[in-house]
Structures are given as structure tokens and as C-alpha cells.
Motif scaffolding. Structure first.
Motif, PDB file in Angstrom:
ATOM      1  N   GLN A 168      -0.609  -3.046  -1.073  1.00  0.00           N
ATOM      2  CA  GLN A 168       0.265  -2.093  -0.377  1.00  0.00           C
ATOM      3  C   GLN A 168      -0.271  -0.666  -0.530  1.00  0.00           C
ATOM      4  O   GLN A 168      -0.952  -0.336  -1.490  1.00  0.00           O
ATOM      5  CB  GLN A 168       1.681  -2.167  -0.953  1.00  0.00           C
ATOM      6  CG  GLN A 168       2.593  -3.055  -0.133  1.00  0.00           C
ATOM      7  CD  GLN A 168       4.055  -2.887  -0.507  1.00  0.00           C
ATOM      8  OE1 GLN A 168       4.388  -2.506  -1.621  1.00  0.00           O
ATOM      9  NE2 GLN A 168       4.921  -3.218   0.428  1.00  0.00           N
ATOM     10  N   THR A 218      -4.878  -1.939  -3.440  1.00  0.00           N
ATOM     11  CA  THR A 218      -3.621  -1.230  -3.671  1.00  0.00           C
ATOM     12  C   THR A 218      -3.946   0.258  -3.716  1.00  0.00           C
ATOM     13  O   THR A 218      -4.782   0.686  -4.511  1.00  0.00           O
ATOM     14  CB  THR A 218      -3.013  -1.667  -5.017  1.00  0.00           C
ATOM     15  OG1 THR A 218      -2.879  -3.099  -4.993  1.00  0.00           O
ATOM     16  CG2 THR A 218      -1.661  -1.030  -5.240  1.00  0.00           C
ATOM     17  N   ASP A 229       2.882   2.032   3.435  1.00  0.00           N
ATOM     18  CA  ASP A 229       3.872   0.955   3.419  1.00  0.00           C
ATOM     19  C   ASP A 229       5.168   1.412   2.750  1.00  0.00           C
ATOM     20  O   ASP A 229       6.254   1.046   3.170  1.00  0.00           O
ATOM     21  CB  ASP A 229       3.319  -0.266   2.684  1.00  0.00           C
ATOM     22  CG  ASP A 229       2.055  -0.794   3.358  1.00  0.00           C
ATOM     23  OD1 ASP A 229       2.102  -1.053   4.572  1.00  0.00           O
ATOM     24  OD2 ASP A 229       1.017  -0.901   2.672  1.00  0.00           O
TER      25      ASP A 229
END
Lengths: 613, 577
Positions: free
Chosen positions: A398, A559, A574
Motif C-alpha cells: 500500500q 510499501t 491508498d
């Protein structure tokens, strides 16, 4: 932690035990030499002058005197040398501890803002501490051994003189200490004033351009003169007290010697109870005696200043000690405790090899992360950060954008998530394991951090890129990474291409080039967790384009946590973390926050206005 | 000794204090010698059981001499330190006035700050020249000569022995101390500087070093530097210690020599035995007076080094000083046109040019904004215009007069300048607004302060050194007020409002633009927003003009400016709340 109370000074002293013993022995020998010299000199004069002996009959005495004199000079030199060696060892040790503390410390210490202050402690305070070892200790040792010896000899020779000396002696160090304390107070009071006066000259030079542009240089010259004179008068105020006190002290010494001399004369002439030899010997020894005592006073001042400096060093050491995120496991602590038995406790963290017991397996990459109820407070500024009680999840791969006004704690949160800062309470987990339980090196191996002001080390251009790798890389890899980061053009400009020295003392790079160099490092490292502090200041367009393209490529499948300043970055994230005055107010997508967070909506809107005309 | 000329001049002006301290030192030295001579004589006299009054007279003499010594020592310390600090003041003013005419030239490098700090340090280390280098030999020679005269009354040989000793103390011992000194001179200073830069670099690069696992390696390197530094410092101190120990030994040797010589002379019959103790004590004391001679060479070398560096700096700057042409021209009191013709400029210590082939013409009365990334050369443009630096190539003209033909002061009087780090000096707000040429009524000054949104500042408010007690925003507004009051017709504003919030910024800049109506204005802007009303925008990148035109033209062009503007629009928090 408990043992640190024992103090840096006593620890440093315990290292010097051997030297201290040596100092004591030499001081004793020196005392013997001083009394011996006086005795032989008195003897020689007695023989020649009083007894009218021939030159050849005093040969042994005279030659003995010469050798005693030579050994006394040597002993003085020896004591000084031991002092200097102790000082050098103590200084190296203090600096070594400071360096260890600073390199093992956590972020707030190293980024506390007062870099200059820390450097000054490591340099100036440590140098100031030198006096304690090079002067104070040898003088104190001499003063505690030799006067006693001298006094003993005098008592043995002539009781009365000994008594006079015994009574008058304590006044000297006492008086000097009192004097020192009062001048010290006075000088501390005036210290700021003095610093301000002496700063004028540098300030004026620095401002000379402005001063000239506005035609003020003539006036400033007068200002320099004024402040120099004011500096002189303020300093002289302090010095005058010191000088008057020295005057008084010298008078005391003089008076004491006078009393001894008078008593000797009376004994010699009136009572005829004393030999010339004894009287002359005592007269030679008395000044030596008082001089040694006077030296203690001087050494005492220096010693006090030095001890203050040592305390400064100690404070910095305490601030730097043991604040890292990656604590060590109990078993490790034991072993390091055992090993550092006589090394004190300042550094708890040891080189990498000792982390074996910690888990270096991070689990699947890119990792998931979770933060819960994080709290962190900067000691100095009192700024506090809190992420709220609710647990916040970052799923593998994310992209997170941290937003908020400047000073809201965005970078601090990023530092906490990176493990560079240790939270005061709350937890950060990586793939379900607590961050602090991970092996530091293994974690950082997978973390990339692109800051607004990447640091360029003094070294070659290639070295500066390779630092990102952590493993062997071929020349081709370096070139590939550099070109991916848009540095191809620059390397052509540099005369020695990748082998050109950059950084301090080398070729200077522009802000944009440094930013691209940081990207090249990341291209070599290919981290699974990418931390990114988005630039706020004007970069050149070339760098801006490269930056966007590179971040897109680097962030694919990792990430990523960004301190975001650009709208498109935020839109693409996100999750958005919205920070306000140190508090993580809300998290959610762009749309969600626009909906429910008026501050956020306002902030997004603000940049559309602006302009002054 | 040419280097110390300034110093000598300053010493002559402080001659009163210097003479008094020499007098005090001389008296103290003689009293010391006399004191020990008297006590030596006293003790010897007792052997002959003299009448009590002789003894009392002698002991009184000893005490009086002791007090005289302490008192004159006090005077010596007082006056010599006073002289030292006065000298420092004189040196500072002397160097300041020397540097004033050299200023733009001397700063032709990016790290001018270091140079200035060095000048300050060198001047500071010169102040001790008097106390530690110039003064001790004078004192020692005087006291020695007097003592030798005294000794010669008893024996010429004793006097000669003292002379030999003095020569040894003045030349022999220092020479031994200096062995090896020349090779390592300045090593400690260099190593300290190296340690300081290395630790600073480590702290600045801490985050990157930690993330890349390089901290341990860096620490080891630093430990090495630190150990080196400590060793060098110890070696320096050892050298001084050696000097002191040698001097002590010399003192002993001469006293010993005096004893042997005295003994010989007594046996010979040419000296009365009663003087033996006295002579030995005299020689012992007089050498104690000479102790500073042992450490003198090291200080001497330091001061001379500092003096040489200072003169070199000043001399090299003097050479760089451009010669003014015979026919000096001047600009009338009208708006100024500015033109650059293929101007190139490179800082002395940089490897890339700061400006390359800059050609532009700004008509009188035009308003121009200059934008570009940081480090692109915007500020250098202003420095060239102000003659603070000299272009390597090309020509700059104001009203078609080449800049070389204009005097600096003349150019400056025509320019209302706001630099990024403008200097404010100790005094009041009023002092900081007024210049040597301008004079304004208080109402006028207050009005301008109001207009730049500094309503809460009073003209009598104090400003500390460097404007320490002002915030960045206040400094910027005060600098703008100063520029407004300067009254020139060419405005050079370098990011004058970067620390202001945007409402204040708008008010202040509107006022400034009103004041500059009809004048030529150049504004280096930290932002692209709000430049719509400028006559022209110039975009600079890496020292070159990449685009120029009106706001509409540049936006329509969809080129560099347009893209930068798009990025700025994306900026979330670029404008302060």
C-alpha cells in the motif's frame, strides 16, 4: 543505568591508576630532590663561607648538588609528561565514548538541531577537560606529597620555623579558592556581555556588504571601537579583582616568609641556638614550600573549570545513551555487561555481530505494517506526537501519504515508522512482529529513504551511489542506476566521470543533483519499504520529471510511506494520514477525507489561491 | 617584520600603558632580585653576630622589597592586560577599515564566511603578540642588565656568568624547543578542523549512514582522527614542557656555576665569603624572571603566521581591486535601464559557471521577475549588478554606461537593495533605517514602517547584533523599509517576502510596487504565483536563461515556466497558512 551515576570522571580516573601511582612516586622523589638540593646548597655555602674549606674538599658536595639539580629537572619533566599522557588518554577516551554514543544514538539526538553544540562539546569541552589531567592531578599530587616532606625536614631541623609554616600554610590555598570563586562568579555574570562584545567584529565583517550598500561602514568602524573598548573595560573589571587578590596573596606569602626569616635571625643572633647551615637550609626551603601551595590554588581553578567541562561531556553522553529503537535482548545485555566490566556502561548497543539472537527474518516482502497508540515526545522542544488509540493497518504494497501543515509532525511520524526514532509508548509491527524486536541491520537492508536533503559524503561519485547497495555491485550496475536517476549528463560533465570526488572538499552538486543521487542509491537498493520525503522547495524541472518517473517505478510493488506535499501524490495514495499539531487526526482516502474533514478540504483548496497581486 | 607593521603602529598608540607596564615589570623584577639578595646577605651576616639593629634594618628591607615587588607586579599585570585589550580594539578597527574598501573583491568565493572567521581568529591571536612575544624580552633584558651591573660590583666574572646564562636562555633553550616545531607547525589546528568537519558531517549524514549501515565504519574512521588529534596536542604540549624543564635546568646550572665560581673566588681571596649566599640566590631569582623566554618562540611563530596570513589576504585582495577608469561617469537621477551582454560568471571555488551567456535588456521603468530553482544563479545576477562580483566575460551596462566606468558607491546609491541575508546592526530601528546620505523626519520613518506592516515596531526599539531579536519576517519587512527610504531608482529585491504569510506579503509588495512606480525593478521571486502584473518574467536554470516573456506569453508557450507553475499548483502546503 545505575552505574552511570558513578560518573565519567571516576571512570576515567580508574583507567589512570597506574599513572597516578607513578605520579606519587615521582612526586616523592621530587620532594627528596628539592630538600636534597637545598641541603647540599646550604652545606656547600656553610663549608666554603663559614668553615673556609678549600675548593677540592667540597668537590663531592658540589658534584652531588649538580646531579640532584639534574635529576630534579628530569623529575619535573617526568611528572609533566605523565600528566600529558594521562590527558591524551582521557581525551581520546572521552571522544571515543562521545563518538560511540553519537553513532549509536537515535535520531532526536543526532537531529536535535544543535549539531554545532555537539561538535563543540566533542572538541572544545574535551580540550578544556585536559587541564584536569595535565595540570590539576600532577600539581595536586605534588602538593599533597612535597610540602609534607619539606615541612618534615624543617620540623626536624628547627621546630619553631616548622610551626610558623604549619600555621600560615592553610591560608594560602584557602584564600586562593575563595578568590577564585568570587572572580568566577563575576566572570560568569559578565560572560554574555563579553561574548556580545567580542562578536561585534565578526558580525561587522559579515555585514560589510550591506553596510557598504547603505553607506554605513564609517559608523560601524566607530561601533567596533566602542565595543572593543567596552570589552576591554568589562574584562579589566574582572581581571582587576583577580590581580588585587593575587597581590594580597603574594603579600601573605611574603609576610609568612618574613616571619620565618625574622625568627631565624633572632635564633641565630640573639639566642645563638641555630647553626648557619640550618638557617640557610630553612630559608631556601620556605619559598619552595609556599610556591607549591600557591600552585595548588592555581591548579584548583583550572581543575574546577575542567570538571565543569567533564560534566558537559557527561551530560551529552547521558543524552545519547541507549535511546535506539532496536533494543538488545536480555541475554545480550548480560554478555555486554560482563565484557564492559571496567568499561562503564555508556554504550549498551554493540556492533552488529551481537544481534544474532534477534530475528533477521522479516517475513514476506513487501511487509504489512501496523501502528497502535504511538506516543513520542521531544525532550528539548516539548513537541508531542500521538497517533490515537485505534490501530492503523498498512497492507503490503500500500502507498501512504502523510499530510499536514508544516510543524504538524509529519517527518517525526515517518521517522517513527522507519525505526529511526523509538516511540515512548505504543507499538509498530512489521508483518506482525514488533519493530524493536527485529534485527536493525536486516530491517534497514530493506528500507529506502529519500529525503529532501540527501547527504553527499566526501568520496567519489560512484562511492556515493554504492552506499545504497550494501553488497558488491559492478560498475555496470552503478552506471545503470545513475542513468535511471537521470545523472548520465552530469557524469559526462565531471572530469573524472564516476571517479570524481564530490561532497565536502570536492565538486559541489546542486540540490536537484543531490536528489537524483538519492534516487540512484534507491535504484541500486530496490527497497521493499520506501520512505519518501517529498521536496517542497524549487527543484529544476529535469529533476522534477525524473523524480516523478523514478518514484513511480521504485514504488511499484513496495510499501511506500510519503510525507506528501503535492496533490497528485496525495490523490494516488491508498491511505492518507492527516496530521494536525502532532496528532494523527484521521486516516482514509482522498475522497473520504474531503468528505468528512473540513481542515483537509480547506488545505487542498488553499493552494489554488495565493499570489499577491 | 613588514607583516607586523599594523601591530607596531597600534603599539605606539598604546605607548602609555606599555611604558607603565614595562616600568612595573622592571620594578617587580628588580625588587624580586633585591629581595633575595638581601635575604641571602642577611643570613650570611648573622654569622658575624651583628648588632640587632642591622638585622632589623635588613629584615625590614626584605619586607619592603617584598611589598614593592607584589605591588609593582600588580601594576604590571594591570597595565599590560589593559594594553593587550586596547591593542585588540585597535587591530580590529585597523583591519576593518582596511577591509572596507576591499570588501566585494575579497569575497569572490562562495565560502566567504570561513575567510571572515579566519580573519577574526587571526586578529585575535595577534593580540597576545605584545603580552607573550614583544614584552618578555624587553623585561628580561632590562632586569638582567640591572642585575649584571649589581653583580659586577662584586665580581666581573659573576656578571659574565649571568650574561652567558642569559644568552643561553634567550637563544639556546628556545632553539632546542623549536627543533621539529617547524615541521609540525599548525598540525593541531589542522587536525582540530578536520575532526570538527568530520563529526559535523557524521551528524548531518546520520540518517543516511544509519540506513545504509555505514555508521560503524564511519565511527572507526572518526576514532582514528580523534586519536591523532590527541597525540598531536600532546606533542605540542610536550614541546612547551621541554622548554620549561630545560629552562629550570639552566637556572640550576647557572646557580651552581655561581656557587662554584664564588667558592673559587673566595678561596682566591678576590671575593668576600659573606656575598656567596647572596650571589647564588640572585642568579636563581633572575632566571625565574626569564621563564617566559622558553615558551616565547612558539607564540612568536603563531603570531607571525597569523600576521602573514592577514597581510597575504589583504594584499591579494588589493591586487584584485579593479582600477577605476580615469573618466568616471555617473547616472542621472532617472529610472535606469539595465542590460547584460553575454555575461559569464564563475565563483573562484566552484567548478561550474554560475551564469552563462546571459544577455538581456530591461528598459528604464520596467518591472521584471526572475524565477528558477534554487542555485540556478538568480542571486549572482544581483551581485554582478551591484559590482559585488566581477563577471568573467561580457558586459553589464546601466543606462548604456558600462559598469566598469561607474564607481561602486555611485551604483549603490542608485540601488534600493534587499538581499537574502541583509545585515542589521546594533542600535535602534531608526539607526537601521537611516543611512549616511539620507535624513528623514520621524513621522516619515514611522509611516514607512506602517506601510511595511511593522506597526508594532517603534523607532527607538533596540535591535541586537545581526538583528537577533527580530524574526525572519520582521527582518524582511525592515529591509524593505530600508530599501524604500534609500531613494534610488533601481530596485533589486532578492526573495524579499519569503518568510511572510501571504496576506502580509500582498500588502507589503503592493506598497513597494507603488513606491517603485516609474522606476526599474527586478524581483527574484520564490514563487510563481502573482507574477501576472510584471512586465516580464525571466526563467533561469543552471545559470542560463531558459525562457522569458510576459506571464501570458509564458503560460501560452506551455514550456518551462508553465510546467513549473503546474508543479507549484500541485504543492499542498507551499503557501503558509
Amino acid at each position: 543505568m545505575k552505574r552511570r551515576k558513578a560518573g565519567l570522571l571516576s571512570m576515567l580516573m580508574s583507567r589512570q591508576r597506574k599513572s597516578l601511582v607513578l605520579l606519587a612516586v615521582i612526586s616523592l622523589a621530587l620532594g627528596a630532590a628539592i630538600t636534597g638540593q637545598a641541603a647540599l646548597l646550604a652545606k656547600a655555602v656553610q663549608r666554603i663561607f663559614v668553615e673556609g674549606a678549600s675548593l677540592s674538599s667540597v668537590t663531592t658536595v658540589v658534584l652531588g648538588l649538580l646531579s640532584v639539580m639534574a635529576s630534579r629537572s628530569l623529575l619535573v619533566y617526568g611528572n609533566g609528561m605523565i600528566g600529558l599522557n594521562m590527558a591524551a588518554a582521557a581525551k581520546t577516551e572521552m571522544r571515543s565514548r562521545l563518538l560511540r554514543g553519537l553513532t549509536r544514538s537515535s535520531m532526536p539526538v543526532s537531529l536535535g538541531g544543535q549539531t554545532g553544540g555537539k561538535v563543540s562539546v566533542a572538541l572544545d569541552a574535551v580540550d578544556e577537560a585536559e587541564h584536569y589531567f595535565s595540570q590539576y592531578l600532577p600539581r595536586m599530587m605534588e602538593a599533597s606529597v612535597i610540602p609534607l616532606l619539606v615541612l618534615g625536614v624543617v620540623f626536624y631541623q628547627h621546630m619553631n620555623s616548622g610551626l610558623i609554616m604549619l600555621v600560615t600554610a592553610p591560608f594560602i590555598p584557602l584564600f586562593m579558592i575563595l578568590v577564585g570563586l568570587s572572580t568566577r562568579k563575576k566572570s560568569e555574570e559578565k560572560f554574555d556581555q563579553l561574548a556580545a562584545f567580542s562578536g561585534t567584529f565578526l558580525d561587522s565583517l559579515q555585514g560589510l556588504v550591506t553596510l557598504k550598500l547603505f553607506g554605513r561602514s564609517r559608523q560601524q568602524e566607530k561601533e567596533i571601537e566602542r565595543s572593543s573598548l567596552a570589552y576591554r573595560d568589562a574584562t579589566m573589571g574582572i581581571l582587576r579583582i583577580a590581580f588585587i587578590n593575587t597581590f594580597a596573596l603574594e603579600s601573605i606569602v611574603m609576610l609568612s616568609i618574613g616571619i620565618v626569616a625574622l625568627e631565624l635571625a633572632l635564633q641565630l643572633v640573639v639566642f645563638k641556638t641555630l647553626s648557619f647551615y640550618t638557617a640557610f637550609l630553612i630559608l631556601l626551603l620556605v619559598p619552595e614550600f609556599y610556591n607549591l601551595l600557591k600552585n595548588t590554588g592555581t591548579a584548583f581553578h583550572g581543575g574546577r573549570t575542567s570538571m565543569g567541562a567533564i560534566r558537559t561531556v557527561e551530560e551529552l553522553l547521558e543524552n545519547t545513551a541507549g535511546a535506539g529503537t532496536f533494543s538488545i535482548t536480555p541475554s545480550d545485555q548480560d554478555s555486554s555487561e560482563r565484557r564492559s566490566e571496567d568499561q562503564d556502561t555508556v554504550d549498551k548497543s554493540r556492533p552488529k555481530g551481537e544481534y544474532e539472537s534477534k530475528t533477521s527474518d522479516l517475513g514476506p516482502l513487501p511487509p504489512s505494517m501496523e501502528l497502535e497508540n504511538l506516543r513520542f515526545r521531544y525532550e528539548q522542544s516539548g513537541f508531542e506526537l500521538h497517533t490515537g488509540t485505534a490501530g492503523i493497518k498498512i497492507k503490503p504494497g500500500q502507498h501512504v501519504a502523510i499530510v499536514g501543515a508544516s510543524g504538524s509532525g509529519k517527518t517525526t511520524l515517518l521517522h517513527l515508522l522507519s525505526g529511526l526514532l523509538k516511540p515512548d509508548s505504543g507499538t509498530i509491527t512489521v508483518n506482525g512482529r514488533e519493530l524493536g524486536e527485529l534485527d536493525e541491520a536486516a530491517w534497514f537492508r530493506h528500507v529506502g529513504y529519500i529525503t529532501q536533503h540527501p547527504y553527499i559524503f566526501a568520496g567519489t561519485f560512484a562511492d556515493n551511489i554504492v552506499i545504497g547497495a550494501g553488497h558488491y555491485v559492478s560498475k555496470e550496475d552503478i552506471i545503470k542506476a545513475a542513468e535511471a536517476a537521470g545523472l548520465g549528463g552530469l557524469t559526462e560533465e565531471l572530469e573524472q566521470s564516476y571517479d570524481t570526488v564530490v561532497g565536502e572538499g570536492g565538486r559541489g552538486l546542486s540540490g536537484g543533483e543531490k536528489q537524483r543521487l538519492a534516487l540512484a542509491r534507491a535504484f541500486l537498493k530496490r527497497p521493499a519499504v520506501l520512505l519518501f520525503d517529498e521536496p517542497t522547495v524549487g527543484l529544476d524541472l529535469h529533476t522534477e520529471r525524473i523524480l516523478q518517473r523514478s518514484i513511480t517505478e521504485l514504488s511499484r510493488g513496495v510499501t511506500m510511506i510519503t510525507v506528501a506535499h503535492r496533490l497528485y501524490t496525495i490523490r494516488q495514495a491508498d491511505i492518507i494520514f492527516f496530521m494536525e499539531k502532532g496528532v494523527l487526526v484521521d486516516t482514509g482516502t482522498h475522497e473520504e477525507l474531503l468528505d468528512r474533514l473540513p481542515q483537509y478540504a480547506e488545505m487542498v483548496d488553499v493552494q489554488r489561491k495565493g499570489g499577491w497581486s | 617584520m613588514k607583516e607586523l607593521a599594523i601591530f607596531t603602529k597600534a603599539m605606539i598608540r598604546e605607548r602609555r600603558d606599555i611604558l607603565l607596564s614595562i616600568l612595573g615589570g622592571f620594578a617587580a623584577g628588580l625588587a624580586g632580585v633585591g629581595l633575595f639578595a638581601a635575604s641571602g646577605y642577611l643570613i650570611a651576616q648573622t654569622v658575624f653576630a651583628p648588632p640587632l639593629y642591622t638585622l632589623i634594618m635588613l629584615t625590614s628591607l626584605v619586607k619592603i622589597l617584598g611589598l614593592v615587588r607584589a605591588a609593582s607586579r600588580y601594576g604590571e599585570r594591570l597595565f599590560s592586560h589593559r594594553a593587550t585589550f586596547s591593542l585588540l580594539g585597535r587591530l580590529r578597527t585597523a583591519f576593518f577599515s582596511k577591509l572596507v574598501p576591499l570588501t566585494p573583491g575579497i569575497l569572490n568565493r562562495t565560502r566567504s564566511g570561513e575567510l571572515l572567521a579566519r580573519i577574526v581568529g587571526d586578529v585575535e591571536s595577534l593580540q597576545f603578540y605584545f603580552l607573550r612575544v614583544a614584552y618578555p624580552p624587553v623585561m628580561v633584558v632590562m632586569v638582567f642588565l640591572a642585575t649584571m651591573l649589581f653583580t659586577a660590583a662584586f665580581s666581573i666574572w659573576a656578571a659574565l656568568l649571568l650574561l652567558a646564562g642569559m644568552l643561553m636562555a634567550a637563544f639556546g633553550v628556545p632553539a632546542l624547543v623549536m627543533i621539529g616545531q617547524r615541521r609540525v607547525h599548525g598540525a593541531v589546528k589542522r587536525k582540530r578542523a578536520a575532526f570538527s568537519t568530520d563529526v559535523t558531517e557524521m551528524l548531518f549524514g546520520f540518517r543516511d549512514l544509519k540506513l545504509y549501515g555505514r555508521l560503524n565504519q564511519r565511527e572507526e574512521e572518526l576514532q582514528q582522527v580523534s586519536a591523532d588529534l590527541a597525540a598531536s596536542q600532546r606533542d605540542d604540549a610536550l614541546r612547551l614542557l621541554r622548554g620549561q624543564a630545560l629552562h629550570t635546568f639552566l637556572t640550576f646550572i647557572i646557580s651552581w656555576g655561581m656557587l662554584v665560581l664564588g667558592a673559587y673566588l673566595i678561596v682566591n681571596g678576590s671575593l668576600s665569603g659573606v656575598f656567596l649566599a647572596m650571589l647564588v640566590m640572585v642568579s636563581n631569582t633572575v632566571f625565574e624572571e626569564a621563564a617566559p623566554m622558553a615558551t616565547l618562540p612558539a607564540y612568536k611563530q603563531d603570531s607571525e603566521y597569523a600576521a602573514k596570513r592577514l597581510t597575504d589576504t589583504v594584499l591579494s585582495a588589493e591586487k584584485q581591486q579593479p582600477e577605476l577608469p580615469a573618466n568616471r561617469r555617473s547616472i542621472d537621477d532617472e529610472a535606469v535601464s539595465v542590460s547584460f551582454d553575454e555575461v559569464c560568471f564563475q565563483y573562484d571555488d566552484e567548478w561550474r559557471p554560475a551564469l552563462q551567456d546571459i544577455s538581456l535588456h530591461l528598459p528604464a521603468g520596467s518591472k521584471t521577475a526572475i524565477v528558477g530553482p534554487s542555485g540556478s544563479g538568480k542571486t549572482s545576477l544581483f551581485e554582478l549588478l551591484l559590482k559585488l562580483r566581477k563577471p568573467n566575460r561580457g558586459e553589464i551596462r546601466l543606462n548604456d554606461i558600462p559598469l566598469q566606468e561607474l564607481e561602486e558607491e555611485h551604483v549603490w546609491s542608485k540601488c534600493n537593495t534587499v538581499l537574502q541575508h541583509g545585515h542589521f546592526f546594533r542600535g535602534t530601528i531608526r539607526d537601521n533605517l537611516l543611512t549616511e546620505q539620507t535624513c528623514f523626519e520621524d513621522e516619515e520613518l514611522s509611516f514607512v514602517l506602517d506601510q511595511v506592516q511593522l506597526k508594532d515596531k517603534k523607532l527607538n526599539d533596540h535591535v541586537l547584533e545581526k538583528g537577533e531579536n527580530l524574526s525572519d519576517g520582521e527582518k524582511q519587512r525592515l529591509a524593505l523599509a530600508r530599501a524604500v527610504l534609500h531613494g534610488g531608482r533601481l530596485w533589486l529585491l532578492d526573495e524579499p517576502t519569503s518568510s511572510l504569510d501571504y496576506i502580509t506579503e500582498r500588502k507589503v509588495l503592493r506598497y513597494v510596487l507603488d513606491q517603485a512606480a516609474g522606476d526599474t525593478l527586478l524581483l527574484i521571486s520564490h514563487r510563481l504565483a502573482g507574477l501576472e502584473h510584471m512586465d516580464r518574467i525571466i526563467v533561469i536554470e543552471q545559470g542560463r536563461i531558459v525562457e522569458s516573456g510576459t506571464y501570458e506569453e509564458l503560460v501560452a508557450l506551455k514550456g518551462y515556466f508553465y510546467e513549473l507553475k503546474e508543479i507549484e499548483l500541485q504543492m499542498f502546503e507551499a503557501s503558509n497558512k
